[in-house]
Design an enzyme around this catalytic site. Sequence first.
Site, PDB file in Angstrom:
ATOM      1  N   TYR A  94       0.782  -1.237   0.000  1.00 21.48           N
ATOM      2  CA  TYR A  94       0.000   0.000   0.000  1.00 21.48           C
ATOM      3  C   TYR A  94       0.815   1.288   0.000  1.00 21.48           C
ATOM      4  O   TYR A  94       0.293   2.339  -0.375  1.00 21.48           O
ATOM      5  CB  TYR A  94      -0.942   0.018   1.206  1.00 21.48           C
ATOM      6  N   ASP A 110      -3.713  12.374  -4.879  1.00 21.32           N
ATOM      7  CA  ASP A 110      -4.770  11.572  -4.269  1.00 21.32           C
ATOM      8  C   ASP A 110      -5.979  12.464  -4.086  1.00 21.32           C
ATOM      9  O   ASP A 110      -5.861  13.583  -3.575  1.00 21.32           O
ATOM     10  CB  ASP A 110      -4.332  11.034  -2.896  1.00 21.32           C
ATOM     11  N   GLU A 159      -5.934   1.467  -6.192  1.00 25.54           N
ATOM     12  CA  GLU A 159      -6.140   2.771  -5.564  1.00 25.54           C
ATOM     13  C   GLU A 159      -6.959   3.644  -6.508  1.00 25.54           C
ATOM     14  O   GLU A 159      -6.396   4.380  -7.329  1.00 25.54           O
ATOM     15  CB  GLU A 159      -4.808   3.449  -5.232  1.00 25.54           C
ATOM     16  N   HIS A 162      -5.960   7.502  -6.627  1.00 23.86           N
ATOM     17  CA  HIS A 162      -4.611   7.970  -6.973  1.00 23.86           C
ATOM     18  C   HIS A 162      -4.527   8.205  -8.480  1.00 23.86           C
ATOM     19  O   HIS A 162      -4.559   7.262  -9.260  1.00 23.86           O
ATOM     20  CB  HIS A 162      -3.579   6.920  -6.534  1.00 23.86           C
TER      21      HIS A 162
END
Length: 187
Positions: A94, A110, A159, A162
């Site tokens: 992660y 992000d 993600e 992102h």
Amino acid sequence: MDPYSCLVNREHPLPDSYIPEDLVFCEFPFAVSEPGEKRMLCRTAAEAGKRLMEYGKSFGCHLYGISGYRSFSRQKEIYEKRLAEAGAAHADQYIARPGESEHQSGLALDLSCPAVRLELEEAFAATREGRWLAAYAPMFGFIIRYPKGKERITGYAWEPWHIRYVGKSLALYLSLTGMTLEEYHKI
């Protein structure tokens, strides 16, 4: 090679001294109001991010920046904290190690939204904002950098929050082909 298409990952790290020359503060909403490096991106990415978020508002999407630029030293703090909390296997899935984070390039951002309490979690993908971002980000030069189903290729967990600025042409190409940046660099 186009500077926006550079690959930053475990095999292609940035030097610990690397700081982008054209960092600017972003002119769009962030979850935190105080100034700091996380509110910065390279100028072209910051300008594209502003256009992306303004266009999203016309669809009723309210996106907020969570983290932009991240220095080598800040990435080191984040990685070491996660390492201590959850162990190496979890941390490496992660969190990028220092030098291996795209955030250090000034091209990664992000994003989140109020529907997920401005958190970075997979549920973001199912929100109006998450679905809109996946569909429209390439029009503004961004890709979802760590897509679902490509974890073995990117080396990181999915993600949906992102995004990475790669320029409009490459973003559209990657979106249409379903390729990751790693796959693109192998052709």
